[in-house]
Scaffold this motif. Structure first.
Motif, PDB file in Angstrom:
ATOM      1  N   UNK A 153       5.645  -4.963  13.464  1.00 64.37           N
ATOM      2  CA  UNK A 153       6.505  -5.567  12.446  1.00 64.37           C
ATOM      3  C   UNK A 153       5.939  -5.362  11.052  1.00 64.37           C
ATOM      4  N   UNK A 154       4.617  -5.482  10.908  1.00 60.09           N
ATOM      5  CA  UNK A 154       3.992  -5.272   9.609  1.00 60.09           C
ATOM      6  C   UNK A 154       4.250  -3.863   9.104  1.00 60.09           C
ATOM      7  N   UNK A 155       4.240  -2.888  10.019  1.00 61.14           N
ATOM      8  CA  UNK A 155       4.422  -1.492   9.638  1.00 61.14           C
ATOM      9  C   UNK A 155       5.863  -1.158   9.287  1.00 61.14           C
ATOM     10  N   UNK A 156       6.815  -1.734  10.032  1.00 60.23           N
ATOM     11  CA  UNK A 156       8.186  -1.259   9.907  1.00 60.23           C
ATOM     12  C   UNK A 156       9.155  -2.231   9.246  1.00 60.23           C
ATOM     13  N   UNK A 157       8.812  -3.522   9.144  1.00 61.29           N
ATOM     14  CA  UNK A 157       9.763  -4.496   8.604  1.00 61.29           C
ATOM     15  C   UNK A 157      10.165  -4.168   7.169  1.00 61.29           C
ATOM     16  N   UNK A 158       9.178  -3.916   6.316  1.00 63.97           N
ATOM     17  CA  UNK A 158       9.491  -3.667   4.908  1.00 63.97           C
ATOM     18  C   UNK A 158      10.286  -2.375   4.698  1.00 63.97           C
ATOM     19  N   UNK A 159       9.834  -1.227   5.238  1.00 59.96           N
ATOM     20  CA  UNK A 159      10.617  -0.006   5.006  1.00 59.96           C
ATOM     21  C   UNK A 159      11.997  -0.027   5.648  1.00 59.96           C
ATOM     22  N   UNK A 160      12.086  -0.558   6.870  1.00 58.28           N
ATOM     23  CA  UNK A 160      13.391  -0.638   7.527  1.00 58.28           C
ATOM     24  C   UNK A 160      14.303  -1.599   6.768  1.00 58.28           C
ATOM     25  N   UNK A 260       2.190   2.247   8.111  1.00 62.18           N
ATOM     26  CA  UNK A 260       1.546   3.118   9.101  1.00 62.18           C
ATOM     27  C   UNK A 260       0.052   3.238   8.844  1.00 62.18           C
ATOM     28  N   UNK A 261      -0.340   3.211   7.576  1.00 56.08           N
ATOM     29  CA  UNK A 261      -1.771   3.269   7.252  1.00 56.08           C
ATOM     30  C   UNK A 261      -2.514   2.067   7.803  1.00 56.08           C
ATOM     31  N   UNK A 262      -1.779   0.981   8.022  1.00 58.45           N
ATOM     32  CA  UNK A 262      -2.400  -0.223   8.570  1.00 58.45           C
ATOM     33  C   UNK A 262      -2.982  -0.007   9.955  1.00 58.45           C
ATOM     34  N   UNK A 263      -2.362   0.859  10.764  1.00 51.87           N
ATOM     35  CA  UNK A 263      -2.911   1.144  12.082  1.00 51.87           C
ATOM     36  C   UNK A 263      -4.291   1.782  11.955  1.00 51.87           C
ATOM     37  N   UNK A 264      -4.416   2.719  11.008  1.00 49.72           N
ATOM     38  CA  UNK A 264      -5.700   3.382  10.794  1.00 49.72           C
ATOM     39  C   UNK A 264      -6.738   2.396  10.278  1.00 49.72           C
ATOM     40  N   UNK A 265      -6.325   1.514   9.377  1.00 49.07           N
ATOM     41  CA  UNK A 265      -7.255   0.531   8.844  1.00 49.07           C
ATOM     42  C   UNK A 265      -7.743  -0.438   9.907  1.00 49.07           C
ATOM     43  N   UNK A 308      -2.183   6.237  -3.175  1.00 44.88           N
ATOM     44  CA  UNK A 308      -2.854   4.959  -3.403  1.00 44.88           C
ATOM     45  C   UNK A 308      -2.269   3.852  -2.529  1.00 44.88           C
ATOM     46  N   UNK A 309      -0.961   3.897  -2.321  1.00 44.54           N
ATOM     47  CA  UNK A 309      -0.319   2.883  -1.476  1.00 44.54           C
ATOM     48  C   UNK A 309      -0.776   3.013  -0.023  1.00 44.54           C
ATOM     49  N   UNK A 310      -0.961   4.250   0.437  1.00 49.54           N
ATOM     50  CA  UNK A 310      -1.478   4.466   1.787  1.00 49.54           C
ATOM     51  C   UNK A 310      -2.888   3.889   1.908  1.00 49.54           C
ATOM     52  N   UNK A 311      -3.709   4.130   0.892  1.00 46.14           N
ATOM     53  CA  UNK A 311      -5.061   3.567   0.888  1.00 46.14           C
ATOM     54  C   UNK A 311      -5.000   2.045   0.862  1.00 46.14           C
ATOM     55  N   UNK A 312      -4.086   1.498   0.066  1.00 47.28           N
ATOM     56  CA  UNK A 312      -3.930   0.046  -0.033  1.00 47.28           C
ATOM     57  C   UNK A 312      -3.580  -0.538   1.332  1.00 47.28           C
ATOM     58  N   UNK A 316      -5.942  -3.159   3.359  1.00 43.12           N
ATOM     59  CA  UNK A 316      -5.369  -4.490   3.564  1.00 43.12           C
ATOM     60  C   UNK A 316      -5.299  -4.858   5.043  1.00 43.12           C
ATOM     61  N   UNK A 317      -4.964  -3.904   5.901  1.00 41.91           N
ATOM     62  CA  UNK A 317      -4.857  -4.181   7.338  1.00 41.91           C
ATOM     63  C   UNK A 317      -6.200  -4.497   7.966  1.00 41.91           C
ATOM     64  N   UNK A 318      -7.276  -3.990   7.394  1.00 41.15           N
ATOM     65  CA  UNK A 318      -8.603  -4.240   7.952  1.00 41.15           C
ATOM     66  C   UNK A 318      -9.096  -5.660   7.666  1.00 41.15           C
ATOM     67  N   UNK A 319      -8.543  -6.296   6.633  1.00 43.43           N
ATOM     68  CA  UNK A 319      -9.035  -7.615   6.216  1.00 43.43           C
ATOM     69  C   UNK A 319      -8.839  -8.693   7.280  1.00 43.43           C
ATOM     70  N   UNK A 320      -7.636  -8.869   7.861  1.00 44.82           N
ATOM     71  CA  UNK A 320      -7.505  -9.910   8.893  1.00 44.82           C
ATOM     72  C   UNK A 320      -8.342  -9.636  10.133  1.00 44.82           C
ATOM     73  N   UNK A 321      -8.580  -8.358  10.450  1.00 38.07           N
ATOM     74  CA  UNK A 321      -9.451  -8.031  11.585  1.00 38.07           C
ATOM     75  C   UNK A 321     -10.861  -8.558  11.323  1.00 38.07           C
ATOM     76  N   UNK A 322     -11.338  -8.355  10.105  1.00 38.62           N
ATOM     77  CA  UNK A 322     -12.684  -8.795   9.741  1.00 38.62           C
ATOM     78  C   UNK A 322     -12.800 -10.319   9.806  1.00 38.62           C
TER      79      UNK A 322
END
Length: 395
Positions: A153-160, A260-265, A308-312, A316-322
């Motif tokens: 949902x995090x990956x697709x909710x906003x773009x969809x 999608x970058x969130x999966x990598x993060x 830059x948005x991909x990097x962001x 950002x996705x790595x933060x809740x994991x930490x």
């Protein structure tokens, strides 16, 4: 803690169907909570509100999620867990209908308040429910399934949401969610077995954990980190429209790339978490602040913004994991109370961050919003420091 898996009347297939239903509920909650991020401009225009005011729809759900996460364990202590979760899904359904039919800003805010109750209640109970559904050796797998719904949902909710908003309108986007949530409600009712509440083990008030210095420091770090992130994230669409002059298709591409970058993060953070936890807790918000500030001078170049948005999105996705990993180490003796406190802290930070970002946007500019968010992120890194103040005294 007792587990229902040993009950002979509950087949293994039903157990995993229940976990899947909860993952679907998590996905619907994330989609419902953050869909307005990609639809702020049309919502504000239709309801005759400023973009900053529309952003408060994020804030109000956060406020009610905070209150709910702190009180729901005691309020529902004698209720069947299945009935509570189904009831929360019902509130989400009502909220979506009210949002889709909202004729005023006040109605929108009331509907988002109902959604906030669902968010706070569901996430406060989710882990404990999974722990009762599956045996201990299957817990990592089950939690992985649950948070997969979150990630999707995090990956697709906003773009969809952004794309469909341009095709069927923002109200149509929320109407499209209604039948999916209705199906999910039925699945929760059918798949989750009756789960009578267990007796309290005397864990005390959730807020009592703040009496521990390392927990208080950690929660301050959590709030500054998520507050800074959401002060920026909530207002990405106005930035893309005013700085980058992105059309609907380009906007959807940017938001999809971020998601999608969130999966990598998430994967990258998980790979190094055990050895570099405190480095990540300090370094990730600094990196996010740097990328946020870099967007301002690069905002007129679409491809620079895209990179830059991909990097962001990855950072950002790595933060809740930490922070989830810190929770498993920092509050080992009271994980459920710690989880409730974490939910409350994150939701409160979402509320404050969105409000700060909206205020800066309405009174100054989108640049001020980004700088304000970056400042909170830097402050969070200062609070974390080398990580010593986040470690229990016994360590």
């Amino acid at each position: 803690m007792s587990t229902l898996i040993n009950h002979p009347s509950i087949p293994n297939r039903q157990i995993w169907a229940a976990v899947g239903s909860m993952a679907m509920c998590a996905a619907m909650l994330i989609a419902s909570e953050f869909m307005p991020v990609s639809l702020l401009t049309p919502i504000a225009s239709d309801l005759r509100a400023s973009v900053g005011m529309a952003g408060q729809a994020i804030s109000i759900s956060g406020l009610f999620a905070v209150v709910t996460s702190l009180v729901i364990p005691s309020v529902t202590s004698r209720l069947d867990r299945r009935n509570v979760l189904v009831g929360l899904a019902g509130l989400m359904l009502v909220s979506l209908v009210l949002i889709a039919e909202a004729g005023s800003f006040t109605t929108l805010m009331a509907a988002r308040a109902l959604l906030g109750i669902t968010v706070g209640g569901f996430w406060s109970l989710a882990t404990a429910t999974i722990m009762r559904l599956v045996p201990e050796e299957s817990l990592p797998k089950a939690l992985g399934v649950l948070y997969t719904g979150n990630a999707v949902a995090t990956s697709f909710a906003a773009p969809v949401g952004s794309y469909l908003g341009g095709v069927i309108g923002w109200r149509g986007v929320f109407w499209a969610l209604v039948p999916i949530v209705a199906i999910n409600l039925v699945l929760l009712l059918v798949t989750i077995p009756s789960m009578k509440s267990e007796r309290s083990q005397g864990n005390g008030n959730v807020l009592s954990l703040l009496g521990r210095p390392h927990v208080a420091s950690a929660m301050l770090g959590v709030m500054l980190t998520f507050g800074g992130a959401f002060a920026v994230f909530t207002y990405f669409r106005p930035f893309f429209e005013s700085y980058t002059h992105a059309d609907v298709a380009e906007l959807s591409m940017l938001l999809l790339g971020m998601g999608l970058a969130g999966f990598a993060g998430t994967y990258g953070a998980s790979a190094i978490m055990s050895k570099r936890l405190y480095h990540l807790l300090m370094g990730l918000p600094v990196a996010l602040a740097a990328v946020t500030i870099a967007l301002l001078p690069s905002g007129h170049n679409f491809w620079a913004v895209a990179a830059l948005v991909i990097a962001w999105g990855a950072v950002n996705a790595a933060i809740p994991v930490a922070w989830s990993t810190w929770l498993s180490k920092g509050v080992k003796d009271k994980p459920e109370n710690g989880g409730g406190l974490m939910v409350a802290s994150i939701q409160l930070s979402i509320m404050v961050g969105a409000e700060l970002g909206g205020t800066l946007l309405d009174h100054y500019s989108i640049g001020a919003t980004f700088i304000g968010g970056a400042t909170l992120l830097i402050l969070s890194a200062i609070v974390v420091g080398n990580g010593r103040r986040l470690q229990p005294r016994a360590e």
